[in-house]
Design a protein around this motif. Structure first.
Motif, PDB file in Angstrom:
ATOM      1  N   TYR A 194       4.111  10.761   0.085  1.00 46.65           N
ATOM      2  CA  TYR A 194       2.957  11.178   0.693  1.00 46.65           C
ATOM      3  C   TYR A 194       2.572  12.216  -0.314  1.00 46.65           C
ATOM      4  CZ  TYR A 194       5.147   8.079   4.552  1.00 46.65           C
ATOM      5  OH  TYR A 194       5.594   7.052   4.603  1.00 46.65           O
ATOM      6  N   ASN A 195       2.780  12.523  -1.463  1.00 48.26           N
ATOM      7  CA  ASN A 195       1.900  13.287  -3.057  1.00 48.26           C
ATOM      8  C   ASN A 195       2.088  15.024  -1.671  1.00 48.26           C
ATOM      9  OD1 ASN A 195       0.292  13.881  -4.897  1.00 48.26           O
ATOM     10  ND2 ASN A 195      -1.472  14.049  -4.003  1.00 48.26           N
ATOM     11  N   ARG A 196       3.005  14.762  -1.100  1.00 47.29           N
ATOM     12  CA  ARG A 196       3.113  16.325  -0.235  1.00 47.29           C
ATOM     13  C   ARG A 196       4.865  17.014  -0.563  1.00 47.29           C
ATOM     14  NH1 ARG A 196       0.727  20.165   1.408  1.00 47.29           N
ATOM     15  NH2 ARG A 196      -1.156  18.292   2.921  1.00 47.29           N
ATOM     16  N   LEU A 197       5.500  16.499  -0.694  1.00 48.29           N
ATOM     17  CA  LEU A 197       7.147  16.241  -1.097  1.00 48.29           C
ATOM     18  C   LEU A 197       7.909  15.681  -2.053  1.00 48.29           C
ATOM     19  CD1 LEU A 197       9.814  17.684   0.139  1.00 48.29           C
ATOM     20  CD2 LEU A 197      10.429  15.723   0.990  1.00 48.29           C
ATOM     21  N   GLU A 198       8.573  16.108  -2.924  1.00 45.05           N
ATOM     22  CA  GLU A 198       9.477  15.832  -4.107  1.00 45.05           C
ATOM     23  C   GLU A 198      10.720  15.959  -4.195  1.00 45.05           C
ATOM     24  OE1 GLU A 198       7.698  15.875  -8.289  1.00 45.05           O
ATOM     25  OE2 GLU A 198       9.844  16.519  -9.300  1.00 45.05           O
ATOM     26  N   LEU A 199      11.052  15.222  -3.958  1.00 46.03           N
ATOM     27  CA  LEU A 199      12.642  15.217  -4.254  1.00 46.03           C
ATOM     28  C   LEU A 199      13.434  14.533  -5.700  1.00 46.03           C
ATOM     29  CD1 LEU A 199      14.208  13.856  -1.044  1.00 46.03           C
ATOM     30  CD2 LEU A 199      13.461  15.970  -1.571  1.00 46.03           C
TER      31      LEU A 199
ATOM     32  N   ASP B  74      -1.919  10.370  -0.265  1.00 47.39           N
ATOM     33  CA  ASP B  74      -1.083  11.038   0.889  1.00 47.39           C
ATOM     34  C   ASP B  74      -0.790   9.922   1.786  1.00 47.39           C
ATOM     35  OD1 ASP B  74      -3.424  10.111   1.983  1.00 47.39           O
ATOM     36  OD2 ASP B  74      -4.778  11.795   2.054  1.00 47.39           O
ATOM     37  N   GLN B  75      -0.975   9.314   1.471  1.00 46.46           N
ATOM     38  CA  GLN B  75      -0.369   7.588   2.211  1.00 46.46           C
ATOM     39  C   GLN B  75       0.875   6.600   1.705  1.00 46.46           C
ATOM     40  OE1 GLN B  75      -4.149   5.884   4.419  1.00 46.46           O
ATOM     41  NE2 GLN B  75      -4.891   7.387   4.236  1.00 46.46           N
ATOM     42  N   GLN B  76       0.670   7.258   0.567  1.00 45.99           N
ATOM     43  CA  GLN B  76       1.821   6.273  -0.134  1.00 45.99           C
ATOM     44  C   GLN B  76       3.085   7.389  -0.455  1.00 45.99           C
ATOM     45  OE1 GLN B  76      -0.757   5.506  -3.943  1.00 45.99           O
ATOM     46  NE2 GLN B  76      -1.470   3.590  -2.146  1.00 45.99           N
ATOM     47  N   ILE B  77       4.305   6.349  -1.407  1.00 47.87           N
ATOM     48  CA  ILE B  77       5.396   6.903  -1.955  1.00 47.87           C
ATOM     49  C   ILE B  77       6.071   6.705  -3.425  1.00 47.87           C
ATOM     50  CG2 ILE B  77       8.160   6.319  -1.684  1.00 47.87           C
ATOM     51  CD1 ILE B  77       6.924   6.470   1.128  1.00 47.87           C
TER      52      ILE B  77
ATOM     53  N   ASP C 263       0.653  -0.891   0.618  1.00 50.31           N
ATOM     54  CA  ASP C 263       0.369  -0.264   0.075  1.00 50.31           C
ATOM     55  C   ASP C 263       0.585   0.835  -0.465  1.00 50.31           C
ATOM     56  OD1 ASP C 263      -2.314  -1.446  -0.174  1.00 50.31           O
ATOM     57  OD2 ASP C 263      -3.018  -1.282   2.004  1.00 50.31           O
ATOM     58  N   VAL C 264       2.393   1.818   1.167  1.00 45.47           N
ATOM     59  CA  VAL C 264       2.412   2.760   0.852  1.00 45.47           C
ATOM     60  C   VAL C 264       3.422   2.982  -0.274  1.00 45.47           C
ATOM     61  CG1 VAL C 264       4.644   3.295   1.892  1.00 45.47           C
ATOM     62  CG2 VAL C 264       3.511   2.020   3.022  1.00 45.47           C
TER      63      VAL C 264
ATOM     64  N   TRP D   4       5.812  21.471 -13.070  1.00 49.02           N
ATOM     65  CA  TRP D   4       4.410  21.375 -12.757  1.00 49.02           C
ATOM     66  C   TRP D   4       3.977  21.611 -11.555  1.00 49.02           C
ATOM     67  CZ3 TRP D   4       1.180  18.279 -16.302  1.00 49.02           C
ATOM     68  CH2 TRP D   4       1.654  18.358 -17.967  1.00 49.02           C
ATOM     69  N   ALA D   5       2.918  22.034 -10.501  1.00 43.11           N
ATOM     70  CA  ALA D   5       2.439  21.472  -8.941  1.00 43.11           C
ATOM     71  C   ALA D   5       2.314  20.394  -8.908  1.00 43.11           C
ATOM     72  CB  ALA D   5       1.551  22.477  -8.907  1.00 43.11           C
ATOM     73  N   VAL D   6       1.801  19.268  -9.928  1.00 45.18           N
ATOM     74  CA  VAL D   6       1.757  18.123  -9.081  1.00 45.18           C
ATOM     75  C   VAL D   6       3.630  17.365  -8.518  1.00 45.18           C
ATOM     76  CG1 VAL D   6       0.389  17.831 -11.093  1.00 45.18           C
ATOM     77  CG2 VAL D   6       2.251  17.399 -11.461  1.00 45.18           C
ATOM     78  N   ILE D   7       2.500  15.829  -7.807  1.00 46.99           N
ATOM     79  CA  ILE D   7       4.130  15.499  -7.056  1.00 46.99           C
ATOM     80  C   ILE D   7       4.192  14.148  -8.519  1.00 46.99           C
ATOM     81  CG2 ILE D   7       5.201  14.247  -5.055  1.00 46.99           C
ATOM     82  CD1 ILE D   7       5.098  17.645  -5.177  1.00 46.99           C
ATOM     83  N   ALA D   8       5.657  14.112  -7.599  1.00 43.59           N
ATOM     84  CA  ALA D   8       6.240  12.951  -9.259  1.00 43.59           C
ATOM     85  C   ALA D   8       5.738  11.855  -8.864  1.00 43.59           C
ATOM     86  CB  ALA D   8       7.239  12.835  -9.232  1.00 43.59           C
TER      87      ALA D   8
END
Length: 324
Positions: A105-110, A76-79, A40-41, A67-71
């Motif tokens: 987590y659909n929040r941070l992208e590196l 928000d519960q997955q990598i 799931d993660v 774009w503002a989207v995350i890779a």
């Protein structure tokens, strides 16, 4: 006495086997939820195409703009990690890029991207003499990026016009070893540096059925930068050592859930003008294909215009992105 001892040993043996069986069953019972949780993660819970492709700086987005989207496709519960290869071929130079990124987590992208390329021709002056011996000279850079989603959702908040907004930062370091362009520009007095940091603010919105019944993506960026040709020609220049805010714009229409066509614009600085080198804003028109959540392919006609000493640089952009 021996018979009684044998019975006791049998009972102990049976008890030990039961304990062992219970231990195996308990281990399996514990491992199944952990494995399911791991799946799931590392899942892909978002809609197809919502992660875009990996752009020319390694960030999720279009071909030349983030774009503002995350890779990836993580919720928000997955990598979700991604990797890509990009090639840009122009009349007088080419660039290849290998990039990796991870959406958390659909929040941070590196992200990290490595670009390398070769210049294909000299620059000639009056009488056919070589003004700049650039044929075979190397260009390239390392790009370390991070993007943070601040608020909004590009897709799921379709009942309002609030976009998904993210802030990003990119540290860029030019390749300066061997026969590289940036040291050559420095020797010519162009005043460029071999590293720089871009900061950008990005807003993305998908309008469901917003373009004659087709889903329509609109993205706008403001980038604070002093990069020359995104950093491939160094940073800053003679009398132009300050960073400036440059606009970026992207739009795409999803003809099908797995096919998008679009247009992009990327504003460029003109820091090398006092050294006699011109820069044009970049543009492209593209088509992207998302056969599934593991693979995407993009093809574009890229109109880069004046790129340093070269004019009329118009050619092909290719990208393949893998999502794991």
């Amino acid at each position: 006495m021996n018979h009684q001892k044998h019975k006791i040993d049998q009972k102990v043996s049976v008890l030990n086997r039961r304990k062992c069986a219970w231990g195996v069953m308990l281990g399996l019972a514990l491992s199944i939820p952990m494995a399911a949780h791991a799946d799931d993660v590392m899942g892909k819970g978002r809609f197809l195409a919502t992660g875009g492709i990996q752009s020319l700086d390694g960030a999720a987005g279009g071909g030349i703009n983030p774009w503002a989207v995350i890779a990836g496709y993580g919720t928000d519960q997955q990598i979700n990690p991604t990797a890509s290869f990009t090639n840009v071929t122009q009349p007088d130079f080419s660039v290849n890029q290998l990039a990796v990124s991870v959406g958390i987590y659909n929040r941070l992208e590196l992200s990290y991207a490595y670009q390398t390329g070769t210049l294909g021709s000299n620059v000639y002056g009056p009488g056919g003499t070589v003004a700049l011996p650039l044929d075979g000279m190397k260009i390239g850079q390392h790009i370390f990026g991070a993007k943070l989603r601040l608020f909004g959702d590009a897709v799921y908040n379709s009942d309002n016009l609030i976009p998904q907004v993210a802030i990003g930062v990119e540290y860029k370091k030019d390749v300066t070893s061997g026969n590289s362009l940036v040291p050559a520009l420095q020797s010519l007095g162009a005043g460029v540096e071999d590293h720089g940091t871009d900061v950008y603010l990005s807003a993305t919105k998908v309008l469901i059925g917003g373009f004659f019944g087709y889903n329509w993506l609109i993205n706008g960026n403001l980038r604070y930068t002093k990069a020359n040709e995104t950093g491939l020609l160094g940073f800053g220049g003679v009398n132009h050592d300050s960073a400036h805010i440059k606009p970026e714009f992207s739009t795409a229409v999803l003809l099908r859930p797995d096919v998008a066509i679009g247009y992009e614009y990327k504003g460029m600085s003109n820091n090398l003008s006092d050294a006699g080198l011109k820069q044009s804003s970049w543009q492209d028109v593209f088509v992207a294909y998302f056969p599934n959540k593991s693979v995407s392919l993009a093809l574009a006609f890229a109109r880069l215009g004046n790129v340093g000493p070269y004019t009329n640089q118009n050619g092909v952009y290719l990208n393949g992105t893998l999502t794991f």
